[in-house]
Scaffold this motif. Structure first.
Motif, PDB file in Angstrom:
ATOM      1  N   ALA A   1       0.682  -0.844   0.202  1.00 12.47           N
ATOM      2  CA  ALA A   1       0.051   0.130   0.262  1.00 12.47           C
ATOM      3  C   ALA A   1       1.127   0.929   0.082  1.00 12.47           C
ATOM      4  O   ALA A   1       0.408   2.314  -0.507  1.00 12.47           O
TER       5      ALA A   1
ATOM      6  N   ASN B   1      -0.626   3.348  -4.575  1.00 11.12           N
ATOM      7  CA  ASN B   1      -1.407   3.360  -4.037  1.00 11.12           C
ATOM      8  C   ASN B   1      -2.705   3.424  -4.471  1.00 11.12           C
ATOM      9  O   ASN B   1      -3.864   2.794  -3.904  1.00 11.12           O
ATOM     10  N   SER B   2      -2.624   3.090  -5.914  1.00  8.42           N
ATOM     11  CA  SER B   2      -3.837   2.164  -6.486  1.00  8.42           C
ATOM     12  C   SER B   2      -4.544   1.134  -5.613  1.00  8.42           C
ATOM     13  O   SER B   2      -5.152   0.285  -5.697  1.00  8.42           O
ATOM     14  N   TYR B   3      -3.104   0.445  -4.598  1.00 11.45           N
ATOM     15  CA  TYR B   3      -3.098  -0.885  -4.441  1.00 11.45           C
ATOM     16  C   TYR B   3      -4.343  -0.767  -3.490  1.00 11.45           C
ATOM     17  O   TYR B   3      -4.449  -1.780  -2.624  1.00 11.45           O
ATOM     18  N   ARG B   4      -3.881   0.680  -2.652  1.00 14.12           N
ATOM     19  CA  ARG B   4      -4.197   0.758  -1.166  1.00 14.12           C
ATOM     20  C   ARG B   4      -6.510   0.002  -1.203  1.00 14.12           C
ATOM     21  O   ARG B   4      -6.133  -0.397  -0.371  1.00 14.12           O
ATOM     22  N   SER B   5      -6.689   0.486  -2.372  1.00 16.22           N
ATOM     23  CA  SER B   5      -7.984   0.449  -2.280  1.00 16.22           C
ATOM     24  C   SER B   5      -8.626  -1.300  -1.687  1.00 16.22           C
ATOM     25  O   SER B   5     -10.027  -1.808  -1.549  1.00 16.22           O
ATOM     26  N   SER B   6      -8.109  -1.590  -2.893  1.00 14.61           N
ATOM     27  CA  SER B   6      -8.482  -2.971  -3.217  1.00 14.61           C
ATOM     28  C   SER B   6      -8.274  -3.868  -2.069  1.00 14.61           C
ATOM     29  O   SER B   6      -8.436  -4.934  -1.421  1.00 14.61           O
TER      30      SER B   6
ATOM     31  N   LYS C   1      -7.983  -2.603   1.519  1.00 16.45           N
ATOM     32  CA  LYS C   1      -8.587  -2.170   2.299  1.00 16.45           C
ATOM     33  C   LYS C   1      -9.717  -2.841   2.262  1.00 16.45           C
ATOM     34  O   LYS C   1     -10.552  -3.406   2.679  1.00 16.45           O
ATOM     35  N   SER C   2     -10.435  -3.864   1.141  1.00 15.45           N
ATOM     36  CA  SER C   2     -11.505  -3.444   1.507  1.00 15.45           C
ATOM     37  C   SER C   2     -11.501  -4.858   0.771  1.00 15.45           C
ATOM     38  O   SER C   2     -12.791  -5.824   1.446  1.00 15.45           O
TER      39      SER C   2
END
Length: 132
Positions: free
Chosen positions: A90, A94-99, A101-102
């Motif tokens: 993450a 930063n684009s990895y963070r949302s997936s 986190k979900s």
């Protein structure tokens, strides 16, 4: 990320603490100087638990992972390593963070063993009560 650059992250679970270092490479996995599967005693569940963030993002053979872990048992160490890997990924992109986190990979599980209280045998177990 060049060969000299790396990402450090820390993961904790119960009394286990894992320091994870991600380096560009071929997917080699070292835990405390041993191969990952050997350190996890050929336990497929623990190894899949550690690999879950990579499988989610389809980054299986992109990074070398070097882990220093101490404390706790095998499962607690595996969960600490998983959190450390997710945090490192993450912070890298930063684009990895949302997936991540979900799916709950960035959530710290803060449950730990309850301390022993005086007058009791364990944290909550009391001596047998005698009425007479």
């Amino acid at each position: 990320m060049s060969q000299k650059n790396f990402i450090l992250a820390t993961g904790r679970r119960k009394s286990a603490v894992a320091q994870v270092k991600l380096v560009d490479g071929s997917g080699q996995f070292m835990i405390n100087g041993k191969l990952g599967l050997n350190y996890m005693q050929e336990n497929a569940f623990c190894f899949l638990l550690i690999q879950a963030p990579f499988n989610l993002l389809k980054l299986d053979k992109k990074y070398d992972i070097i882990v220093k872990v101490e404390g706790g048992g095998l499962l607690g160490q595996a969960q600490a390593i998983q959190l450390g890997i997710a945090r490192a990924l993450a912070s890298f992109e930063n684009s990895y963070r949302s997936s991540l986190k979900s799916k709950g990979f960035l959530t710290r599980d803060s449950r730990c063993k309850e301390r022993r209280k005086y007058g009791l045998k364990k944290a909550r177990k009391a001596p047998q009560f005698s009425k007479r």
